[in-house]
Design an enzyme around this catalytic site. Sequence first.
Site, PDB file in Angstrom:
ATOM      1  N   CYS A  55      11.258  -6.649  -1.504  1.00  0.00           N
ATOM      2  CA  CYS A  55      11.262  -5.399  -2.263  1.00  0.00           C
ATOM      3  C   CYS A  55      12.536  -4.587  -2.068  1.00  0.00           C
ATOM      4  O   CYS A  55      12.688  -3.523  -2.681  1.00  0.00           O
ATOM      5  CB  CYS A  55      10.051  -4.557  -1.870  1.00  0.00           C
ATOM      6  SG  CYS A  55       8.468  -5.350  -2.212  1.00  0.00           S
ATOM      7  N   CYS A  75      -6.178   3.751   4.209  1.00  0.00           N
ATOM      8  CA  CYS A  75      -6.083   3.255   2.830  1.00  0.00           C
ATOM      9  C   CYS A  75      -7.293   3.713   2.016  1.00  0.00           C
ATOM     10  O   CYS A  75      -8.440   3.644   2.492  1.00  0.00           O
ATOM     11  CB  CYS A  75      -5.999   1.735   2.853  1.00  0.00           C
ATOM     12  SG  CYS A  75      -5.945   0.972   1.220  1.00  0.00           S
ATOM     13  N   CYS A 123       6.055   2.387  -3.366  1.00  0.00           N
ATOM     14  CA  CYS A 123       4.655   2.323  -2.923  1.00  0.00           C
ATOM     15  C   CYS A 123       4.435   3.174  -1.681  1.00  0.00           C
ATOM     16  O   CYS A 123       3.394   3.820  -1.527  1.00  0.00           O
ATOM     17  CB  CYS A 123       4.235   0.874  -2.678  1.00  0.00           C
ATOM     18  SG  CYS A 123       5.239  -0.007  -1.465  1.00  0.00           S
ATOM     19  N   CYS A 153      13.336  -0.398  -2.303  1.00  0.00           N
ATOM     20  CA  CYS A 153      12.562   0.343  -3.306  1.00  0.00           C
ATOM     21  C   CYS A 153      11.721   1.446  -2.663  1.00  0.00           C
ATOM     22  O   CYS A 153      11.981   2.622  -2.837  1.00  0.00           O
ATOM     23  CB  CYS A 153      11.678  -0.629  -4.086  1.00  0.00           C
ATOM     24  SG  CYS A 153      10.550   0.176  -5.256  1.00  0.00           S
ATOM     25  N   CYS A 192      -8.283   1.290  -4.976  1.00  0.00           N
ATOM     26  CA  CYS A 192      -7.128   2.097  -5.368  1.00  0.00           C
ATOM     27  C   CYS A 192      -6.059   1.176  -5.939  1.00  0.00           C
ATOM     28  O   CYS A 192      -5.861   0.061  -5.447  1.00  0.00           O
ATOM     29  CB  CYS A 192      -6.583   2.853  -4.154  1.00  0.00           C
ATOM     30  SG  CYS A 192      -5.143   3.890  -4.508  1.00  0.00           S
ATOM     31  N   ASP A 198     -11.229 -14.775  -1.207  1.00  0.00           N
ATOM     32  CA  ASP A 198     -11.778 -13.712  -0.357  1.00  0.00           C
ATOM     33  C   ASP A 198     -13.096 -14.134   0.287  1.00  0.00           C
ATOM     34  O   ASP A 198     -13.942 -13.286   0.584  1.00  0.00           O
ATOM     35  CB  ASP A 198     -12.020 -12.422  -1.152  1.00  0.00           C
ATOM     36  CG  ASP A 198     -10.756 -11.598  -1.302  1.00  0.00           C
ATOM     37  OD1 ASP A 198      -9.744 -11.938  -0.666  1.00  0.00           O
ATOM     38  OD2 ASP A 198     -10.779 -10.613  -2.058  1.00  0.00           O
TER      39      ASP A 198
END
Length: 324
Positions: free
Chosen positions: A192, A218, A198, A195, A245, A138
Amino acid sequence: MRFHEKDPGGLQRISRAIKEQAVRLGFVACGITPVRLLEEDAAFMKHWLAEGRHGSMSYLERYAEERENPGLLLENARSIIVVLFPYQGNRKQPLGAPKIAKYAYGSDYHYVIKQKLQQLLEFIHHEITPVNGRAFCDTAPVFERRWAQQAGLGWIGTNKCLIHPEFGSFAMIGGLISDLEVAYDQPMEGGCGNCGLCVAKCPTHALSIPGRFDATQCISYLTIESKEEIPEVWKGKLQGYVAGCDICQDVCPWNHKKLISQSSIDAEQDVLWQMTREEWRLMNGSWYKRMVRKSALNRIPYKKMRQNLLAIDPLFFGEHPEEE
């Protein structure tokens, strides 16, 4: 014992030695991929930025060429060594306490992981072959998740996190851009499917299928990246979070397969994740600054944190929320 690239199978042995050392340093996975242009990712990000999905994160608008071509970040760059470092552990905050994302438990992961990457670079240089490298976690304009996928460490999920088939997504990505040529791993294919948990569980609808992500909605952006007070429309949707989060990861089935053991990030600083609601309520500016000095939460100024606490509960500090 030093290795020689001209030995039969030497490149394979170099790769294996690097990965074994990475595991000894505490990384749960390591893969290596050649440096190349990421034209599709660069084009996607250009379009995403043009739509304003990044909000006030203006730093994402800079260094576009370096993101597309990491070879610009290091002379004669040939490979990217990518590692995963776990941060979940088995810890939980006290019931009723303001929530912080799990990656912020303990010491600042930037420093912990970059220190380990530097140790890995020194190992390669002294024990294998002379090498030049640049560590990132990062901390550089790099498409980290894409490089992790290219190095065979997982796929990018609907929640935009890297998902490893064994360890899920509760792991930070770090890496070394190097001028070393070795045997490379194959990209990991996966996805994914249908699904969508999320997407369904994101309280602010920042995610959608197929692949849409609006950072301005977000909770992590609202509580950390945005320098403004959280808009009224989102205050009732924070689910108690004041710093980051984990909702889209907590509901992910891939994170229910194996609980990663407690990491050294968790062990180095134990105070913040243990704080009760009352301790948060009684904090002042000097106390807060002292506690987050070596934490990933140091990016959130005290004023912003107070605003976040009031966003989850207007009476968090009582009937007189102004700091004395």
